[in-house]
Design a protein around this motif. Structure first.
Motif, PDB file in Angstrom:
ATOM      1  N   ARG A  99      12.207  27.383  -8.924  1.00  0.00           N
ATOM      2  CA  ARG A  99      12.076  26.022  -9.445  1.00  0.00           C
ATOM      3  C   ARG A  99      10.912  25.937 -10.438  1.00  0.00           C
ATOM      4  NH1 ARG A  99      12.471  20.446  -5.868  1.00  0.00           N
ATOM      5  NH2 ARG A  99      12.286  18.978  -7.609  1.00  0.00           N
ATOM      6  N   TYR A 100       9.859  26.714 -10.181  1.00  0.00           N
ATOM      7  CA  TYR A 100       8.744  26.769 -11.123  1.00  0.00           C
ATOM      8  C   TYR A 100       9.186  27.387 -12.439  1.00  0.00           C
ATOM      9  CZ  TYR A 100       4.405  27.993 -13.385  1.00  0.00           C
ATOM     10  OH  TYR A 100       3.407  28.123 -14.325  1.00  0.00           O
ATOM     11  N   GLN A 101       9.934  28.482 -12.392  1.00  0.00           N
ATOM     12  CA  GLN A 101      10.418  29.132 -13.612  1.00  0.00           C
ATOM     13  C   GLN A 101      11.327  28.194 -14.412  1.00  0.00           C
ATOM     14  OE1 GLN A 101      12.193  32.891 -12.512  1.00  0.00           O
ATOM     15  NE2 GLN A 101      10.518  33.344 -11.116  1.00  0.00           N
ATOM     16  N   TRP A 102      12.155  27.457 -13.711  1.00  0.00           N
ATOM     17  CA  TRP A 102      13.027  26.475 -14.364  1.00  0.00           C
ATOM     18  C   TRP A 102      12.190  25.421 -15.081  1.00  0.00           C
ATOM     19  CZ3 TRP A 102      16.078  22.060 -11.659  1.00  0.00           C
ATOM     20  CH2 TRP A 102      17.112  21.595 -12.503  1.00  0.00           C
ATOM     21  N   LEU A 103      11.106  25.017 -14.439  1.00  0.00           N
ATOM     22  CA  LEU A 103      10.212  24.007 -15.004  1.00  0.00           C
ATOM     23  C   LEU A 103       9.572  24.501 -16.299  1.00  0.00           C
ATOM     24  CD1 LEU A 103       8.576  21.314 -14.614  1.00  0.00           C
ATOM     25  CD2 LEU A 103       6.981  22.652 -13.216  1.00  0.00           C
ATOM     26  N   THR A 104       9.065  25.719 -16.294  1.00  0.00           N
ATOM     27  CA  THR A 104       8.318  26.206 -17.457  1.00  0.00           C
ATOM     28  C   THR A 104       9.216  26.712 -18.584  1.00  0.00           C
ATOM     29  OG1 THR A 104       8.102  28.396 -16.438  1.00  0.00           O
ATOM     30  CG2 THR A 104       6.302  26.818 -16.088  1.00  0.00           C
ATOM     31  N   GLY A 105      10.459  27.078 -18.252  1.00  0.00           N
ATOM     32  CA  GLY A 105      11.400  27.444 -19.304  1.00  0.00           C
ATOM     33  C   GLY A 105      11.458  28.899 -19.669  1.00  0.00           C
ATOM     34  N   ALA A 106      10.762  29.772 -18.938  1.00  0.00           N
ATOM     35  CA  ALA A 106      10.846  31.203 -19.230  1.00  0.00           C
ATOM     36  C   ALA A 106      10.212  31.993 -18.103  1.00  0.00           C
ATOM     37  CB  ALA A 106      10.167  31.549 -20.549  1.00  0.00           C
ATOM     38  N   TRP A 107      10.524  33.282 -18.106  1.00  0.00           N
ATOM     39  CA  TRP A 107       9.921  34.198 -17.146  1.00  0.00           C
ATOM     40  C   TRP A 107       9.560  35.494 -17.852  1.00  0.00           C
ATOM     41  CZ3 TRP A 107       7.139  34.345 -13.174  1.00  0.00           C
ATOM     42  CH2 TRP A 107       6.997  35.509 -12.407  1.00  0.00           C
ATOM     43  N   PHE A 108       8.349  35.953 -17.639  1.00  0.00           N
ATOM     44  CA  PHE A 108       7.848  37.202 -18.201  1.00  0.00           C
ATOM     45  C   PHE A 108       8.582  38.397 -17.595  1.00  0.00           C
ATOM     46  CE2 PHE A 108       4.931  40.692 -17.015  1.00  0.00           C
ATOM     47  CZ  PHE A 108       4.720  41.240 -18.263  1.00  0.00           C
ATOM     48  N   VAL A 109       9.046  39.303 -18.458  1.00  0.00           N
ATOM     49  CA  VAL A 109       9.709  40.521 -18.000  1.00  0.00           C
ATOM     50  C   VAL A 109       8.784  41.730 -18.145  1.00  0.00           C
ATOM     51  CG1 VAL A 109      11.655  42.079 -18.366  1.00  0.00           C
ATOM     52  CG2 VAL A 109      11.991  39.607 -18.549  1.00  0.00           C
ATOM     53  N   CYS A 110       8.221  41.906 -19.343  1.00  0.00           N
ATOM     54  CA  CYS A 110       7.341  43.048 -19.574  1.00  0.00           C
ATOM     55  C   CYS A 110       6.592  42.849 -20.885  1.00  0.00           C
ATOM     56  CB  CYS A 110       8.122  44.365 -19.611  1.00  0.00           C
ATOM     57  SG  CYS A 110       9.392  44.438 -20.900  1.00  0.00           S
ATOM     58  N   HIS A 111       5.600  43.714 -21.127  1.00  0.00           N
ATOM     59  CA  HIS A 111       4.911  43.727 -22.430  1.00  0.00           C
ATOM     60  C   HIS A 111       4.895  45.170 -22.933  1.00  0.00           C
ATOM     61  CE1 HIS A 111       1.399  44.919 -20.025  1.00  0.00           C
ATOM     62  NE2 HIS A 111       1.465  43.771 -19.377  1.00  0.00           N
ATOM     63  N   PRO A 112       5.966  45.585 -23.605  1.00  0.00           N
ATOM     64  CA  PRO A 112       6.097  46.979 -24.046  1.00  0.00           C
ATOM     65  C   PRO A 112       4.895  47.458 -24.869  1.00  0.00           C
ATOM     66  CG  PRO A 112       8.159  45.809 -24.354  1.00  0.00           C
ATOM     67  CD  PRO A 112       7.143  44.789 -23.981  1.00  0.00           C
ATOM     68  N   THR A 158       7.494  32.472 -32.974  1.00  0.00           N
ATOM     69  CA  THR A 158       8.111  33.653 -32.387  1.00  0.00           C
ATOM     70  C   THR A 158       7.312  34.907 -32.711  1.00  0.00           C
ATOM     71  OG1 THR A 158       9.489  34.031 -34.349  1.00  0.00           O
ATOM     72  CG2 THR A 158      10.427  32.649 -32.588  1.00  0.00           C
ATOM     73  N   ILE A 159       7.639  35.983 -31.987  1.00  0.00           N
ATOM     74  CA  ILE A 159       7.197  37.329 -32.346  1.00  0.00           C
ATOM     75  C   ILE A 159       8.441  38.214 -32.385  1.00  0.00           C
ATOM     76  CG2 ILE A 159       4.898  37.079 -31.351  1.00  0.00           C
ATOM     77  CD1 ILE A 159       5.957  38.765 -28.957  1.00  0.00           C
ATOM     78  N   THR A 160       8.373  39.306 -33.117  1.00  0.00           N
ATOM     79  CA  THR A 160       9.511  40.218 -33.231  1.00  0.00           C
ATOM     80  C   THR A 160       9.103  41.621 -32.805  1.00  0.00           C
ATOM     81  OG1 THR A 160      10.549  38.936 -34.991  1.00  0.00           O
ATOM     82  CG2 THR A 160      11.188  41.244 -34.799  1.00  0.00           C
ATOM     83  N   PHE A 161       9.939  42.230 -31.959  1.00  0.00           N
ATOM     84  CA  PHE A 161       9.772  43.620 -31.561  1.00  0.00           C
ATOM     85  C   PHE A 161      10.599  44.478 -32.518  1.00  0.00           C
ATOM     86  CE2 PHE A 161       8.924  41.149 -27.831  1.00  0.00           C
ATOM     87  CZ  PHE A 161       8.012  41.870 -27.061  1.00  0.00           C
ATOM     88  N   PRO A 162       9.975  45.276 -33.355  1.00  0.00           N
ATOM     89  CA  PRO A 162      10.760  46.169 -34.213  1.00  0.00           C
ATOM     90  C   PRO A 162      11.320  47.324 -33.391  1.00  0.00           C
ATOM     91  CG  PRO A 162       8.429  46.626 -34.468  1.00  0.00           C
ATOM     92  CD  PRO A 162       8.528  45.446 -33.547  1.00  0.00           C
ATOM     93  N   VAL A 163      12.248  48.062 -33.977  1.00  0.00           N
ATOM     94  CA  VAL A 163      12.728  49.283 -33.330  1.00  0.00           C
ATOM     95  C   VAL A 163      11.550  50.250 -33.219  1.00  0.00           C
ATOM     96  CG1 VAL A 163      14.300  51.232 -33.544  1.00  0.00           C
ATOM     97  CG2 VAL A 163      15.048  48.947 -34.234  1.00  0.00           C
ATOM     98  N   GLU A 164      11.359  50.826 -32.033  1.00  0.00           N
ATOM     99  CA  GLU A 164      10.201  51.678 -31.792  1.00  0.00           C
ATOM    100  C   GLU A 164      10.636  52.966 -31.105  1.00  0.00           C
ATOM    101  OE1 GLU A 164       7.310  49.402 -29.625  1.00  0.00           O
ATOM    102  OE2 GLU A 164       7.432  47.711 -31.003  1.00  0.00           O
ATOM    103  N   ASP A 165      10.029  54.073 -31.484  1.00  0.00           N
ATOM    104  CA  ASP A 165      10.335  55.361 -30.861  1.00  0.00           C
ATOM    105  C   ASP A 165      10.078  55.291 -29.357  1.00  0.00           C
ATOM    106  OD1 ASP A 165      10.965  56.414 -33.308  1.00  0.00           O
ATOM    107  OD2 ASP A 165       9.018  57.400 -33.596  1.00  0.00           O
ATOM    108  N   GLY A 166      11.044  55.783 -28.601  1.00  0.00           N
ATOM    109  CA  GLY A 166      10.870  55.837 -27.157  1.00  0.00           C
ATOM    110  C   GLY A 166      11.253  54.575 -26.428  1.00  0.00           C
ATOM    111  N   GLU A 167      11.578  53.490 -27.157  1.00  0.00           N
ATOM    112  CA  GLU A 167      11.965  52.238 -26.515  1.00  0.00           C
ATOM    113  C   GLU A 167      13.489  52.089 -26.570  1.00  0.00           C
ATOM    114  OE1 GLU A 167      10.050  50.736 -24.762  1.00  0.00           O
ATOM    115  OE2 GLU A 167       8.007  50.861 -25.526  1.00  0.00           O
ATOM    116  N   PRO A 168      14.079  51.387 -25.627  1.00  0.00           N
ATOM    117  CA  PRO A 168      15.535  51.392 -25.511  1.00  0.00           C
ATOM    118  C   PRO A 168      16.289  50.471 -26.454  1.00  0.00           C
ATOM    119  CG  PRO A 168      14.578  50.109 -23.734  1.00  0.00           C
ATOM    120  CD  PRO A 168      13.433  50.741 -24.468  1.00  0.00           C
ATOM    121  N   TRP A 169      15.612  49.448 -27.028  1.00  0.00           N
ATOM    122  CA  TRP A 169      16.373  48.537 -27.880  1.00  0.00           C
ATOM    123  C   TRP A 169      16.616  49.190 -29.250  1.00  0.00           C
ATOM    124  CZ3 TRP A 169      11.410  47.717 -26.125  1.00  0.00           C
ATOM    125  CH2 TRP A 169      10.402  47.646 -27.087  1.00  0.00           C
ATOM    126  N   GLN A 170      17.786  48.909 -29.813  1.00  0.00           N
ATOM    127  CA  GLN A 170      18.243  49.620 -31.009  1.00  0.00           C
ATOM    128  C   GLN A 170      18.205  48.776 -32.275  1.00  0.00           C
ATOM    129  OE1 GLN A 170      19.104  53.007 -30.744  1.00  0.00           O
ATOM    130  NE2 GLN A 170      18.123  52.589 -28.771  1.00  0.00           N
TER     131      GLN A 170
END
Length: 219
Positions: A99-112, A158-170
């Motif tokens: 219910r707290y996460q719903w209130l704030t509108g997001a949940w932290f997953v990681c900081h690559p 916003t911030i943008t994660f570019p494609v990075e060596d060793g990271e899974p997003w393409q």
């Protein structure tokens, strides 16, 4: 005078005392009478929450957890007009209670990659928003938050994660970094910038965070 309640604690690496103390002079200058709580039991007090104009949550996961009852009390107060605001892990990596996460509108997953040079970009359509006016881009060297976010959020920057060596997003991935949301009669402000005091002392970040606190407070 309007009232502000700062709730701080949890993981010390986010410096909950130092970061919140740095905003006390500003809040007092803005006419807030400030109460500081270092125990989540304050969220048991429904009358206090209902009478508070602004709650600043700065409690990163660790130690005490927010119970469903306490999350419900905070949610009830915000729906009735109490403002809620915060930064970084103190608000979006705070508690696992849904219910707290719903209130704030997001949940932290990681900081690559932990601390990384990157740019916070204000969306052009919000160039004149009272929180971001006069701020276009901010160069940062800190954690980037990868989030699961609610489409109800009004994303200001916003911030943008570019494609990075060793990271899974393409492909490059853009995430919200600063947003507001209306929750019943209450307003919510969240910024993911603010791992420690040097982040909050970046002039543009200090400005937008101060503005966000005032924006979220009960009118």
């Amino acid at each position: 005078m309007r009232s502000a309640l700062i709730v701080r604690g949890g993981a010390e690496f986010h410096d909950p005392v130092g970061t919140t103390d740095s905003f006390l002079p500003f809040l007092k200058e803005q006419g807030f009478e400030v109460t500081v709580a270092e125990d989540l039991a304050v969220y048991d007090d429904r009358d206090l929450l209902a009478a508070t104009d602004l709650v600043v949550n700065c409690w990163t996961a660790g130690g005490d957890e927010l119970t469903p009852e306490r999350a419900g009390n905070l949610d009830e107060a915000v729906r009735a007009g109490t403002g809620l605001a915060g930064w970084h892990g103190g608000i979006v990596a705070a508690f696992t209670e849904r219910r707290y996460q719903w209130l704030t509108g997001a949940w932290f997953v990681c900081h690559p990659s932990n601390f990384v040079r990157h740019t916070l970009t204000v969306l052009p359509e919000h160039a004149d928003h009272p929180i971001t006016a006069g701020i276009d881009r901010v160069e940062l060297d800190t954690e980037r938050y990868w989030l699961l976010a609610d489409p109800l959020n009004d994303v200001l920057a916003t911030i943008t994660f570019p494609v990075e060596d060793g990271e899974p997003w393409q492909e490059p991935v853009t995430h919200p970094a600063v947003w507001t949301r209306q929750w019943g009669a209450g307003r919510i402000f969240v910024s993911t910038v603010g791992h420690h005091l040097p982040d909050l002392d970046v002039p543009q970040i200090r400005t937008l965070t101060e503005r966000g606190l005032v924006w979220a407070a009960r009118r």
